[in-house]
Each structure stands twice: as C-alpha cells, then as structure tokens.
Design a protein around this motif. Structure first.
Motif, PDB file in Angstrom:
ATOM      1  N   UNK A 217      -8.335  -3.031  -0.361  1.00 36.15           N
ATOM      2  CA  UNK A 217      -6.621  -4.393  -0.161  1.00 36.15           C
ATOM      3  C   UNK A 217      -7.212  -5.991  -0.311  1.00 36.15           C
ATOM      4  N   UNK A 218      -6.535  -6.476  -1.848  1.00 35.81           N
ATOM      5  CA  UNK A 218      -6.957  -8.018  -1.763  1.00 35.81           C
ATOM      6  C   UNK A 218      -5.615  -8.530  -1.572  1.00 35.81           C
TER       7      UNK A 218
ATOM      8  N   UNK B 245      -4.864 -11.689 -10.182  1.00 34.19           N
ATOM      9  CA  UNK B 245      -3.843 -10.672  -9.089  1.00 34.19           C
ATOM     10  C   UNK B 245      -3.403  -9.296 -10.209  1.00 34.19           C
ATOM     11  N   UNK B 246      -4.362  -8.513 -10.434  1.00 31.66           N
ATOM     12  CA  UNK B 246      -4.449  -7.160 -10.902  1.00 31.66           C
ATOM     13  C   UNK B 246      -5.737  -6.258 -10.901  1.00 31.66           C
ATOM     14  N   UNK B 247      -5.887  -4.827 -10.536  1.00 31.40           N
ATOM     15  CA  UNK B 247      -6.941  -4.733 -10.759  1.00 31.40           C
ATOM     16  C   UNK B 247      -6.846  -3.021 -11.791  1.00 31.40           C
ATOM     17  N   UNK B 248      -7.978  -3.252 -12.454  1.00 31.42           N
ATOM     18  CA  UNK B 248      -8.138  -1.917 -13.545  1.00 31.42           C
ATOM     19  C   UNK B 248      -8.896  -1.361 -13.203  1.00 31.42           C
TER      20      UNK B 248
ATOM     21  N   UNK C 203     -12.338   0.290  -6.709  1.00 30.84           N
ATOM     22  CA  UNK C 203     -12.858  -0.937  -6.622  1.00 30.84           C
ATOM     23  C   UNK C 203     -12.166  -1.972  -4.851  1.00 30.84           C
ATOM     24  N   UNK C 204     -11.057  -2.139  -5.644  1.00 29.46           N
ATOM     25  CA  UNK C 204     -10.067  -2.727  -4.777  1.00 29.46           C
ATOM     26  C   UNK C 204      -8.624  -2.680  -5.104  1.00 29.46           C
ATOM     27  N   UNK C 205      -7.278  -3.074  -4.471  1.00 27.63           N
ATOM     28  CA  UNK C 205      -6.625  -2.848  -5.584  1.00 27.63           C
ATOM     29  C   UNK C 205      -5.734  -4.328  -4.771  1.00 27.63           C
ATOM     30  N   UNK C 206      -4.823  -4.756  -5.902  1.00 25.74           N
ATOM     31  CA  UNK C 206      -4.282  -5.929  -5.330  1.00 25.74           C
ATOM     32  C   UNK C 206      -2.466  -5.715  -4.667  1.00 25.74           C
ATOM     33  N   UNK C 207      -2.434  -6.144  -3.539  1.00 27.56           N
ATOM     34  CA  UNK C 207      -1.155  -5.861  -2.220  1.00 27.56           C
ATOM     35  C   UNK C 207      -0.853  -6.855  -2.756  1.00 27.56           C
TER      36      UNK C 207
ATOM     37  N   UNK D  21       1.232  -1.559  -5.916  1.00 28.51           N
ATOM     38  CA  UNK D  21      -0.114  -0.741  -5.619  1.00 28.51           C
ATOM     39  C   UNK D  21       0.339   0.894  -6.484  1.00 28.51           C
ATOM     40  N   UNK D  22       1.594   0.551  -6.545  1.00 26.55           N
ATOM     41  CA  UNK D  22       2.255   2.041  -7.850  1.00 26.55           C
ATOM     42  C   UNK D  22       1.921   1.260  -8.839  1.00 26.55           C
TER      43      UNK D  22
END
Length: 315
Positions: free
Chosen positions: A123-124, A150-153, A157-161, A167-168
């Motif tokens: 997470x970031x 601010x958004x992960x596709x 790799x990572x998810x923005x929290x 996250x969902x």
C-alpha cells in the motif's frame, strides 16, 4: 541470502503472480461493496445473496442477523492487533472460509500465513503527499492523468490506501466489474471538539485552508486571539493522541452498524469526512473515464458524490 529471506521472497513473488491472475476475473459483472455504516441495520442484505459482493473489515459481526455472505472480503486495517487487541481472529478466519478471494495488508501475513484465497496488497498511504494537501475543489479539477497519482490500475504492484472502501473500488475495477454499487457507506462521522476552548473563535478542525488563510479569516472575523488558542489546543491534543489518545477524548461511536466497532478521536469528523469525499471523487472520475458505472445504493447517509439508486428497485 539466508534461507528465511528466500522463503519470504518466494512468498512475495507468488503472491504478486497470483494477484496478476485475478485481473478481469469478473469481467462485465456488477458488484456491491458493503461498508460498515449504521444503515446496514435497516438494509435487506438477503437480497444480495445471488449478487457479487465485497464485504469490508468487521462485516462478519453482522452474520448473526442475516444469511447473506460476501463473495470477496477486503480488510484494509494495517495493524491487526490494534483492531483485534484480544487476538481473537475467528471472525477473520470465517471470512476466509466464506469468500472466494480475501485481500489484506501485508502485516496480516504473520498471523494468517499463506492461504490459497488470501492475497496481500502493498500500500501507499494517501495521508501523505499532495492528496492530503488538496481540497475537494482541487481534486475535482486536476487532470485525468494526475488522478493516477492516487489510483492503482495494477493492485499486484501496489494499492493506494485512504480507507478500506477506497481499496475495495480499486480491487473491483481490477477484477473487471463494470458496475459498482455502495451499500452501508453512510459518512456523517461523529465529531468531538475538546479543542474548542472558545466557541466564538474559529474551529481549526473545520477550517479547509492553509494556516495563513486561517489567520487572515480570524483577523477578518475579529477572533484572532480566541482562534489561535483553539489552534494551540488542537495541536496539543494531537500530540497527546500520537502517544495514544487518552480516554477523556475517546468515545464509543454510532458511525458503524455495531456500537463497539471502534472509538473515535479528534481525527474523525469533518476533516476525515472531507478526505473520504475526496477519495470518492477520485473513484467516480476514474470509473467514469473507464466506462464503469458507479452508484450509491446506501439507505440514507450523507454520501452524495454518486448518483443514488434504490436497492429495492435495483434487485
């Protein structure tokens, strides 16, 4: 490299590879993201038994009231023992048995280990950096390209929290859902104000602007001294809270579907609510750009970022 580190690296790579295999798993389906707001107590969750659903955090505590169960489980809590201090993770184990896929912070790995349907997301935190500094107007106006700060596709790799609901949404988009509905996303967070020494001064917690703007507004409203004291009190309380908020400033909250869900402190309320709204604005803009329909099906509540739909008419 020591054998133990090799094992950890192998687990990490396998986890990443397995998450990559989930991309598009539910292409062209719709999903309901079930929050933990108090409106769940009047939501007919049984109607969702044949739908794809994502249950969040402490959703398991409502199972005694309904025979609905989530398809996917997402737990965004980064510090397990802070939220389950007695070490009773039975409700988490139940969710893992029930759900097709479960997503956790890597801090859970030491508790849950490696399980076939359990995935750990790096997470970031959006609480740092420009997202936290931007106000709602700025988030609405930044370019589509900037949204991806601010958004992960790619959640492998990572998810923005910021919060678990955010996250969902990223998980739902990654899994291929083309319509997303929120349920139990109430907002309207309880607000504590022990820092308001002077009610006639500005409330620094409510204030949406820089320190310079705060001072200018206080001077204009002829409340500089009182507003400064309120600001100093807020900073003192926050320093105390960083070392563990003392009981005086803690209270049970009615912001969730069970009364003892958590305690709130001065970090909750209007400022946190603005941050939540900002993340919903990002979710809406990204989904619209991707052609994904996204709605609020919560009964009541104060989330007005999305178009509202009636759950009873929807199903």
């Amino acid at each position: 490299m020591p054998p133990s580190n090799l094992i950890l690296l192998g687990s990490f790579l396998k986890n990443m590879r397995d998450i990559k295999n989930l991309r598009g798993h539910y292409n062209d389906e719709r999903v309901f993201i079930i929050g933990n707001g108090p409106s769940l107590n009047k939501t007919p969750l049984e109607k969702l038994k044949s739908e794809y659903t994502i249950g969040l955090n402490s959703i398991g505590w409502i199972y005694s009231e309904t025979d609905w169960r989530p398809t996917i489980y997402c737990n965004g809590k980064r510090y397990p023992r802070a939220h389950w201090p007695n070490g009773d993770y039975s409700i988490i184990s139940k969710n893992i048995k029930l759900a097709d896929f479960c997503f956790f912070d890597p801090n859970w790995r030491g508790i849950l280990g490696e399980q076939k349907n359990v995935f750990y997301l790096d997470k970031w935190k959006l609480q740092t950096g420009p997202f936290h500094k931007y106000n709602i107007k700025k988030i609405k106006s930044i370019s589509n390209r900037q949204l991806y700060n601010f958004w992960s596709d790619d959640i492998s790799d990572l998810i923005y929290h910021y919060h678990t609901m955010y996250e969902a949404v990223q998980i739902a988009v990654y899994l291929g859902f083309d319509a997303i509905y929120f349920i139990g996303c109430d907002l309207g967070l309880e607000y504590l104000s022990p820092h308001l020494i002077f009610e006639s001064g500005l409330d620094p917690f409510h204030f949406d602007g820089s320190k310079y703007d705060y001072l200018k507004t206080a001077i204009r409203e002829r409340s500089l001294g009182r507003s400064l004291i309120n600001g100093i009190a807020l900073n003192l309380i926050r320093r105390i809270s960083n070392n563990k908020m003392i009981n005086y400033f803690n209270t049970d909250t009615s912001d969730h579907f069970i009364p003892d869900y958590l305690t709130v402190d001065i970090a909750d309320g209007p400022q946190t609510e603005r941050e939540l709204i900002k993340s919903h604005i990002v979710s809406k803009r990204v989904c619209e750009n991707k052609g994904i329909n996204i709605y609020n099906a919560t009964i009541g509540g104060e989330l007005e970022v999305y178009d509202r739909v009636d759950l009873n008419e929807l199903i």
